[in-house]
Design a protein around this motif. Structure first.
Motif, PDB file in Angstrom:
ATOM      1  N   LEU A   1       0.850  -1.190   0.000  1.00  0.00           N
ATOM      2  CA  LEU A   1       0.000   0.000   0.000  1.00  0.00           C
ATOM      3  C   LEU A   1       0.888   1.243   0.000  1.00  0.00           C
ATOM      4  CD1 LEU A   1      -1.892  -1.467   2.981  1.00  0.00           C
ATOM      5  CD2 LEU A   1      -3.151  -1.006   0.888  1.00  0.00           C
ATOM      6  N   SER A   2       0.291   2.376  -0.279  1.00  0.00           N
ATOM      7  CA  SER A   2       1.037   3.632  -0.189  1.00  0.00           C
ATOM      8  C   SER A   2       0.080   4.778   0.086  1.00  0.00           C
ATOM      9  CB  SER A   2       1.801   3.909  -1.487  1.00  0.00           C
ATOM     10  OG  SER A   2       2.469   5.169  -1.390  1.00  0.00           O
ATOM     11  N   PRO A   3       0.502   5.737   0.928  1.00  0.00           N
ATOM     12  CA  PRO A   3      -0.327   6.929   1.138  1.00  0.00           C
ATOM     13  C   PRO A   3      -0.221   7.900  -0.035  1.00  0.00           C
ATOM     14  CG  PRO A   3       1.708   7.117   2.387  1.00  0.00           C
ATOM     15  CD  PRO A   3       1.723   5.755   1.760  1.00  0.00           C
ATOM     16  N   ILE A   4       0.757   7.685  -0.916  1.00  0.00           N
ATOM     17  CA  ILE A   4       1.004   8.581  -2.041  1.00  0.00           C
ATOM     18  C   ILE A   4       0.420   7.976  -3.315  1.00  0.00           C
ATOM     19  CG2 ILE A   4       2.763   9.838  -3.348  1.00  0.00           C
ATOM     20  CD1 ILE A   4       2.572  10.612  -0.379  1.00  0.00           C
ATOM     21  N   SER A   5      -0.435   8.721  -3.991  1.00  0.00           N
ATOM     22  CA  SER A   5      -1.147   8.190  -5.153  1.00  0.00           C
ATOM     23  C   SER A   5      -0.205   7.796  -6.290  1.00  0.00           C
ATOM     24  CB  SER A   5      -2.166   9.215  -5.650  1.00  0.00           C
ATOM     25  OG  SER A   5      -1.521  10.439  -5.979  1.00  0.00           O
ATOM     26  N   SER A   6       0.869   8.569  -6.514  1.00  0.00           N
ATOM     27  CA  SER A   6       1.743   8.304  -7.660  1.00  0.00           C
ATOM     28  C   SER A   6       2.369   6.916  -7.585  1.00  0.00           C
ATOM     29  CB  SER A   6       2.846   9.371  -7.748  1.00  0.00           C
ATOM     30  OG  SER A   6       3.638   9.369  -6.564  1.00  0.00           O
ATOM     31  N   ILE A   7       2.679   6.448  -6.385  1.00  0.00           N
ATOM     32  CA  ILE A   7       3.296   5.128  -6.228  1.00  0.00           C
ATOM     33  C   ILE A   7       2.317   4.032  -6.628  1.00  0.00           C
ATOM     34  CG2 ILE A   7       4.231   3.497  -4.541  1.00  0.00           C
ATOM     35  CD1 ILE A   7       5.421   5.886  -3.056  1.00  0.00           C
ATOM     36  N   SER A   8       1.083   4.136  -6.156  1.00  0.00           N
ATOM     37  CA  SER A   8       0.081   3.114  -6.491  1.00  0.00           C
ATOM     38  C   SER A   8      -0.366   3.213  -7.948  1.00  0.00           C
ATOM     39  CB  SER A   8      -1.121   3.245  -5.550  1.00  0.00           C
ATOM     40  OG  SER A   8      -0.740   2.923  -4.224  1.00  0.00           O
ATOM     41  N   PHE A   9      -0.380   4.444  -8.509  1.00  0.00           N
ATOM     42  CA  PHE A   9      -0.700   4.578  -9.934  1.00  0.00           C
ATOM     43  C   PHE A   9       0.329   3.818 -10.768  1.00  0.00           C
ATOM     44  CE2 PHE A   9      -3.250   8.590  -9.145  1.00  0.00           C
ATOM     45  CZ  PHE A   9      -4.433   8.043  -9.603  1.00  0.00           C
TER      46      PHE A   9
END
Length: 613
Positions: free
Chosen positions: A492-500
């Motif tokens: 998981l990640s709190p940062i959208s760019s990583i999960s995108f």
């Protein structure tokens, strides 16, 4: 035929059927239609037991003037179900489920086996849970009726009474008290007015837990509670299939059994009532199991005929399910990720499977899927006409569509305009997939450790399986697509760019884009004039990316490596929202779920969706 209550009011035949289910029928006497018919005293005793253990409103009785029939309506309180569960199961948790049993008035347990109806007065359509519960209670009653009689019941009840006689042993006395499991001090529990208890125990009143009015989950481990009269089946783990005691009468017994079964209906096949054999356990929605006999029965019984309703009421969701199925089927990894493979009965030969998990034929499956008409077309004409068109193109197209809809075991709802604006897509969905037992464990952990929100990125080809098997730890398994650099767990990640970046991987795209590349793509996509409305209702492209927003428990088990989080405990991650992007479009790459403004917005939408949907 006329029916009387105690005040002599009449109901005609039409009112006595399902159209007026919400009407309260009072336990009454016959009026001028006929002389009083003999009513078996054991029936009276069992009705009084329900009133005593539950409440006066838990049972209502309807007698027919000239025939030896009586309808007993038992009201099962289901307010213990969570809002999310009741919504996914399409039940009204604020209204009891009614079990209507028709007995012989004069013979009661010595008469023919009672017919059973299960309904909610205000829930007129799509009450699939009622069909499942009716089947379960029908099987239960048939088994009980093999040995049940008025004399047998009387014997069972006399055993209970003997506990309190002077000749009763201390052991029997304690066994009797064990039924009332720990005595609470809360005034919210009812007082059982048992003259025998008062007389023999010498106490003015005994407060007892509402053991007959509170549901016990199958996962509870309390084998010493003696509320069950018979040993459990060795095949069943837990207590939900145990046979409750007969000491309070058959009506209390069947109410108790219904209360045991309701919380875990999703864990059992809707056809054979055996525990699911799904690889990762139960999911949120009740479903048919993968046993071939059940697949045939499921098809033959017409349980899958709800496709037209689904297309009419949740067309955007059906559109998404078809897109996920197509992505998985077209993936070079389909032999691994296209799971489950469909079990579809051949419409030309109902005794064979056209699509069989034991004999996988991806080419034939692709041909049928290509013949499934777009959901946009389905919503623009008569569903029956469109079905005929699909049948002409490929007779397996419509059965496959039915399977895609009915095999989804998660609760998905398209969000209205009050969506998460910072995600920059009109394709936003509420996504709940955890079964009630997992959600309960999650909430317990949340009270202890708290929770937060984080993104989970996975290519759309993986979501066909995720919706049916749950979000699982794929590290070091054949399902793993990219590395597990930070150990085993759900990433998981709190940062959208990583999960995108993770969501764009798959189908040969194994290089994860950098944040700068995502920002450039986001800026480019939002400056190019759109050839179609961003508010388009349906998906227009097959080039799709998706990302989920999950709630995660912030315990010490959650490993944080900068902005990459790993949760090794699958019970500590629950999906909440799902976002879909088309043609390379991405959302804002700078979203941080730990930003107070973002958290406030998430909680606002959760408050308006999860609990009011």
């Amino acid at each position: 035929m006329c029916i009387h209550d105690i005040k002599g009011q009449f109901w005609n035949d039409d009112d006595s059927e399902g159209d007026n289910e919400s009407e309260e029928f009072l336990y009454g006497v016959q009026g001028s239609c006929a002389a009083d018919l003999y009513r078996h005293p054991q029936l009276d005793a069992d009705i009084e037991a329900v009133k005593e253990i539950y409440s006066e409103n838990s049972v209502s009785i309807r007698e027919y003037g000239t025939i030896d029939d009586v309808d007993i309506d038992l009201h099962i309180n289901i307010s213990f179900l969570d809002e999310e569960v009741s919504t996914a199961w399409k039940v009204l948790r604020t209204e009891p489920i009614v079990l209507r049993l028709r007995f012989s008035l004069s013979q009661y347990l010595d008469g023919p086996e009672p017919s059973i109806e299960v309904f909610q007065p205000s829930n007129k359509e799509g009450f699939g849970l009622g069909l499942q519960l009716k089947k379960i209670l029908g099987m239960f009653t048939s088994q009980q009726w093999k040995h049940l009689s008025n004399d047998f019941l009387k014997t069972q009840q006399e055993k209970r009474h003997s506990w309190f006689k002077a000749s009763g042993t201390i052991k029997k006395f304690r066994a009797g008290l064990s039924i009332f499991s720990p005595i609470p001090k809360s005034p919210s529990f009812p007082i059982i007015q048992d003259s025998m208890l008062k007389g023999k125990l010498g106490v003015p009143e005994l407060r007892v837990g509402r053991l007959m009015n509170r549901s016990i989950s199958c996962t509870m481990k309390n084998p010493k509670v003696e509320v069950f009269g018979y040993p459990p089946s060795p095949q069943v783990s837990g207590h939900c299939k145990n046979i409750p005691t007969l000491e309070y009468g058959f009506l209390v017994q069947i109410m108790k059994y219904a209360e045991q079964r309701i919380p875990t209906l999703n864990e059992y096949c809707v056809v054979c009532d055996e525990q699911h054999v799904f690889q990762n356990g139960s999911m949120l929605k009740p479903a048919v199991c993968t046993r071939e006999l059940c697949v045939f029965s499921f098809y033959t019984l017409g349980v899958m005929s709800g496709a037209a309703e689904e297309v009419a009421t949740g067309a955007e969701v059906v559109d998404l399910l078809v897109a996920m199925c197509r992505a998985a089927l077209e993936s070079p990894r389909k032999s691994i990720i296209f799971e489950p493979y469909p079990s579809v009965v051949d419409p030309t030969d109902p005794k064979t499977l056209a699509f069989n998990p034991k004999k996988k034929n991806y080419e034939r499956l692709q041909k049928a899927l290509d013949s499934v008409m777009s959901i946009r077309e389905m919503t623009q004409g008569s569903y029956l006409e469109i079905k005929k068109q699909m049948d002409k193109l490929d007779p397996l197209a419509h059965p496959l569509l039915q399977w895609i809809i009915s095999s989804n075991r998660s609760h998905i709802v398209k969000l209205p305009l009050s969506r998460l604006k910072f995600m920059h897509t009109s394709h936003q969905f509420l996504l709940l997939s955890s079964p009630p037992a997992k959600e309960a464990r999650f909430r317990t952990a949340k009270k202890l450790y708290g929770s937060t929100f984080a993104f989970h990125g996975s290519h759309i080809e993986n979501w066909h399986s995720i919706l049916r098997n749950g979000l699982v730890n794929a590290s070091y398994t054949k399902l793993q697509l990219h590395g597990a650099a930070y150990g085993k767990g759900i990433y998981l990640s709190p940062i959208s760019s990583i999960s995108f970046g993770y969501s764009g991987m798959g189908k040969g795209q194994h290089r994860m884009p950098s944040k700068d590349e995502l920002v450039q793509r986001y800026n480019r996509m939002n400056t190019i004039p759109q050839t179609r409305s961003i508010q388009s209702r349906f998906l227009q492209s097959r080039n799709l990316n998706c990302i989920a927003l999950c709630e995660v428990i912030t315990s010490k088990d959650l490993q944080k490596h900068g902005n990459i989080w790993v949760c090794p405990v699958s019970d500590h991650v629950c999906t909440r929202f799902f976002f879909v992007y088309e043609d390379g479009q991405v959302g804002d790459a700078n979203i941080n779920t730990q930003d107070p403004k973002i958290q406030k917005e998430i909680m606002r939408v959760i408050g308006t969706q999860v609990y009011t949907n």
